[in-house]
Design an enzyme around this catalytic site. Structure first.
Site, short mmCIF file in Angstrom:
data_model
loop_
_atom_site.label_atom_id
_atom_site.label_comp_id
_atom_site.label_asym_id
_atom_site.label_seq_id
_atom_site.Cartn_x
_atom_site.Cartn_y
_atom_site.Cartn_z
N GLU A 1 -1.39 -8.97 3.29
CA GLU A 1 -1.27 -9.63 4.59
C GLU A 1 -2.59 -10.19 5.11
OE1 GLU A 1 -1.01 -6.40 3.98
OE2 GLU A 1 -1.48 -5.11 5.70
N HIS B 1 -3.66 -4.97 0.43
CA HIS B 1 -3.08 -5.48 1.68
C HIS B 1 -3.02 -7.00 1.62
CE1 HIS B 1 -2.62 -1.79 4.02
NE2 HIS B 1 -3.61 -1.35 3.26
N CYS C 1 0.82 -1.20 0.00
CA CYS C 1 0.00 0.00 0.00
C CYS C 1 0.87 1.27 0.00
CB CYS C 1 -1.00 -0.05 1.16
SG CYS C 1 -2.43 0.99 0.84
N1 GLN Z 1 -1.94 6.68 2.75
C1 GLN Z 1 -2.07 5.93 1.55
C2 GLN Z 1 -3.45 6.07 0.93
O1 GLN Z 1 -4.36 6.51 1.58
C3 GLN Z 1 -1.75 4.45 1.80
C4 GLN Z 1 -2.75 3.78 2.67
C5 GLN Z 1 -2.25 2.51 3.29
O2 GLN Z 1 -1.05 2.23 3.32
N2 GLN Z 1 -3.16 1.70 3.83
O3 GLN Z 1 -3.64 5.77 -0.22
#
Ligand code: GLN
Length: 540
Positions: free
Chosen positions: A518, A516, A391
């Site tokens: 994970e 994600h 992310c």
């Molecule tokens: N801050 C980034 C976004 O909002 C990444 C979000 C995250 O890592 N969950 O896109």
């Protein structure tokens, strides 16, 4: 078996906590559910969080731990992750009930005039809403058994309406359809090593005071509960000795179902709920559980992120790494390193990273520490060190690449609103969003994986589904510039609208994902990106 199918009714196990928090109620809940599942029942879990937030989405990960995202886009308590890892069942937002959600339902119903002039009260209206929610989930998913874990400790003011609802449930659905497990602690204070039972006695008294007599006591202790402690607890708590279960330290959390079952846990549960089948069919579970404690060597991973003061803020990342390590017989040693260490003149600290076999940059929000992650993404790329970005770690790997390989002075608009080159930008649908709660791009989305890429090789499929939680994305105006310089964007979603995976051919392993990964990892079935990352790091 008097199953749900026979009488149209699910059975409920309520797990409460005593003495203090952090005893591993979640693991007891998950392990009980796993045992019942291994005995052939259709089981799921529900977590009650008595806080007033509507969901965990707006809570600081450093104070409360990770926000676990469900496929339907729920931003949930991290215990839901444990449930999914133990019973390998995808949960929905209905599996995490907070005081905020219940009150929201009740107040909305009141505004709509549904209570027909009544005075709306905690009992019966709030307790009814709690019971309704639990029954609805059980019915909708046609569950034989629902294991309901109540967060907090008995005696907390905010959990009272929930405990009262549990008490009423026993009356409504019948004693034979409900079971109460109370998780307590038997601490050892002196060198003689005597296990103290008084905290358990008091905690059971507190539970009884609100009308609940536990059926099973799951007692956390360092070493197995002594016969003497068991006898005392049984006597004072009015719980049969066979129902006082020792939850002593196990070599891994996945061993806990075996620890419980070695004391006849399923028989006691089956007796309490009138279930016929009470023997688990272990399948490969024991082998998988053992793989977490039988290692031949280790692999060192640096997780460089923003919320490292509380490792629970990346708990699913940790588990995904450990699943991958266990599957190749390696122990994954994780060091949590604050990304701020690598910025503002701290770039020389990057030397520390030489001691690691792989670097993982997890999710994150906001400017603090972001330049450090960018420096680390550059270091991993230049030093041929395996890198997995998740992310934020995906987005910043692109910024790092564009700046230092393509020479574009760029940033994410999350970090610099006025950047000349917004290579990571707000998703168009996020522009008019003002509320913070539940408004990101959330949950499972299908992802198309391009042929002839590392991603395709790892996933072995044209389409995968993974969970998301973000507001920003790769701005495709920069696609030509970065791909010409050697970055491969190997997967996309929403018909090409957003990019999901990046990789760098020729690098030992440089892979980052917008989703994600994970949250999709399970013991015995490590998520593919984690699996490949740990293998690359272990050179296995
Ligand atoms: N801050 C980034 C976004 O909002 C990444 C979000 C995250 O890592 N969950 O896109």
């Amino acid at each position: 078996m008097q199953s749900r199918a026979a009488n149209g009714r699910s059975k409920f196990i309520f797990v409460t906590g005593g003495v203090m928090s952090g005893l591993g109620k979640g693991v007891t809940t998950s392990s009980t559910a796993r045992l019942l599942q291994l005995a052939g029942y259709k089981v799921s879990c529900v977590k009650i969080d008595p806080y007033v937030n509507y969901d965990a989405g707006t809570m600081n990960p450093v104070a409360h731990g990770e926000v676990f995202v469900t496929d339907d886009g729920g931003e949930c308590d991290m215990d839901i992750g444990n449930y999914e890892r133990f019973i390998d069942r995808s949960m929905t937002k209905d599996h995490n009930i907070t005081t905020g959600r219940i009150y929201m339902d009740v107040i909305e119903a009141e505004r709509e005039g549904k209570y027909l002039g009544q005075c709306v009260q905690i009992i019966p209206h709030v307790t009814d809403a709690i019971k309704e929610n639990l029954k609805k989930t059980a019915e909708k998913e046609k569950l034989d058994i629902v294991v309901v874990e109540c967060g907090g400790t008995v005696g907390d003011i905010e959990s009272l309406p929930f405990l009262e609802a549990f008490r009423q449930m026993a009356l409504e659905v019948g004693k034979q359809n409900t079971l109460f497990i109370h998780v307590t602690l038997a601490p050892v204070l002196d060198v003689v090593g005597e296990q103290k039972t008084k905290p358990t006695q008091h905690s059971v008294q507190e539970l009884r005071r609100i009308g609940i007599q536990p059926d099973i006591l799951a007692v956390r202790c360092k070493t197995p509960l002594t016969a003497d402690a068991r006898r005392k607890i049984s006597l004072f708590a009015s719980v049969d000795q066979t129902a006082v279960v020792s939850c002593h330290d196990a070599p891994s959390i996945y061993k806990v179902p075996e620890v419980l079952e070695s004391q006849g846990m399923l028989k006691v549960v089956a007796q309490g709920l009138g279930l016929k089948r009470s023997a688990p069919k272990w399948g490969d579970w024991k082998k998988i559980a053992s793989s977490f404690s039988s290692h031949k060597g280790s692999v060192r991973i640096a997780v460089v992120g923003k919320y490292v003061t509380l490792p629970d803020s990346y708990v699913s990342v940790y588990h995904a790494l450990s699943h991958a390590g266990a599957s190749i017989g390696r122990k994954v040693e994780v060091d949590w390193i604050d990304s701020e260490k690598f910025e503002n003149g701290g770039a020389k600290n990057i030397e520390i990273l030489k001691g690691y076999d792989g670097i993982l940059a997890p999710g994150g929000f906001g400017k603090r520490g972001s330049e450090g992650i960018i420096n680390v993404a550059n270091y991993a790329r230049e030093s041929d060190t395996p890198y997995l970005g998740i992310c934020f770690g995906f987005q910043l790997a692109i910024v790092a690449f564009a700046r230092s390989v393509c020479g574009i002075s760029c940033n994410s608009t999350e970090l610099d609103k006025n950047t000349k080159n917004p290579i990571i930008d707000f998703m168009p649908e996020q522009r008019n969003v003002h509320d913070m709660g539940g408004t990101m791009r959330l949950g499972g989305h299908d992802i198309a994986v391009a042929p002839n890429t590392l991603a395709r090789k790892l996933y072995g499929a044209n389409t995968i589904r993974r969970r998301h939680r973000h507001r920003y994305e790769f701005n495709q105006q920069y696609m030509d510039a970065v791909t010409k310089a050697g970055l491969v964007l190997s997967a996309h979603s929403d018909s090409g609208k957003r990019m999901e995976i990046l990789e760098i051919p020729g690098h030992r392993f440089y892979f980052a994902v917008q989703y994600h990964a994970e949250f999709s990892s399970r013991p015995g079935k490590p998520e593919q990106a984690f699996d490949a990352f740990v293998r690359a790091a272990a050179r296995s």
